[in-house]
Design a protein around this motif. Sequence first.
Motif: not given
Length: 502
Positions: A149, A152, A158, A160, A267
Amino acid sequence: MSSSPHDNSVLQAPPALFDNSYARLPPQFFAEQAPTPVAAPQLIKFNAALARELGLDAEALERDGAAIFSGNKLLPGSEPIAMAYAGHQFGGFVPQLGDGRAILLGEIIDRSGKRRDIQLKGAGQTRFSRRGDGRAALGPVLREYIVSEAMHALGIPTTRALAAVSTGEPVYRERVLPGAVFTRVAASHIRVGTFQFFAARGDTDSVRILADYVIDRHYPEIKDRQNRYLTLLEAVSDRQAALIARWLHVGFIHGVMNTDNMTISGETIDYGPCAFMDHYNAATVFSSIDQQGRYAYANQPGIGQWNIARLGETLLPLIDPSEDVAVDLANAVLKAYGERFQTPWLAGMRAKIGLVAEEDGDLDLIQALLALMQQQEADFTLAFRRLAALAESEANETAFAASFKDPESTKPWLARWRERLSRDPQAPAERAQAMRSVNPAFIPRNHRIEQAIEAAIEDGDFSLFEALLTVLAKPYEDQPAFAPYAEPPQPAERVLQTFCGT
């Protein structure tokens, strides 16, 4: 309400949300696998904002989250599977890895029309578990929640965190630890190692099926290209190079850049022994299993290229019928990787020191600052954040210089920097604001993560975990109430090693 461990009646979400395309691939791509129920699940954290973004019923999920996110109750339309893949781990090839403790519940189309995976980590044994128990300990689950998080919020592609659940069951590692399950959301979980799984078996047909699937899902714009498999290699190379450049901009060290931890979507995935640098050193390694420093901070771009080479090997039969021609074409992509990385990295570093226009000497100026930071053991995050303040007011030079062991050592570099800024068009306040937007005040400091994990494990206290999530949600804002979270660790607080947690 039914007490069945996999009851579908709880969630008030329409089955139409699920469209499990990966489960429609041939059976060699995965194993059907339901999660193993746990004894006494309790919801630790639920990301309601992400749930709404996904188009899910956040209220229903929060109400029944302990059962759902532990795997005790399945979402309607879920077709749980464990994915097959292989991978190079620290340079050595393992022909079969796969989801040994992760189960893909299925895919949904989110509110923006994007396909997203929902996966449980720590959901029990699968066909690919080998000798593992298929479970996760609480510490690694909290670490992945915090760091994914935070990434992000930093603006870095990324996976999540949707939820974290304690299981009420122990897991056995070096010591007995509380068990947990992590719910991860990703554009997909397809890795370089997924291609390697089939290539290692000489199964070119499956490599082609997978490549076509990846193009349809992640790179539809290249579907009609003359050599779409070569273009796929270029596209993945582009995304990975740009991703790793972003890692370096914030001092992030992944720790296990194995080919099974490198997504085709671009990601960041698998936050095991990851860490953020405190004082700058290009050779920094935190991972306890990276004994040779293979995945050190400055080695990450080169490892990215090495991983792309492994992807290229799997695609050779698709790129051209002639192996020699295919090798030449793939090698051209690899040779271009350096520029694919250098361009976004240099652009990002220019922004970090407040430059808008481009000049030939900018790279030397940036490298000189990094060399000074390493020599003087300057904190990576604080030094750049304080440089932003200095760009706005000369009164902030003392604070910037205090980031270095010898404050006087900064004067020659600062003279060069000011001379360079004199040729750049921005006003001081505008420049400082732009610098603050790329130089975070807050990162997931390793000692803070460890403090949060220890409090949760030893005392059942999640207040430090919650505080970290709060401050890291706005990393580019000053947040005076959380000022201590911006500070580097005291010598006794320094974290020298991080662990995989598997």
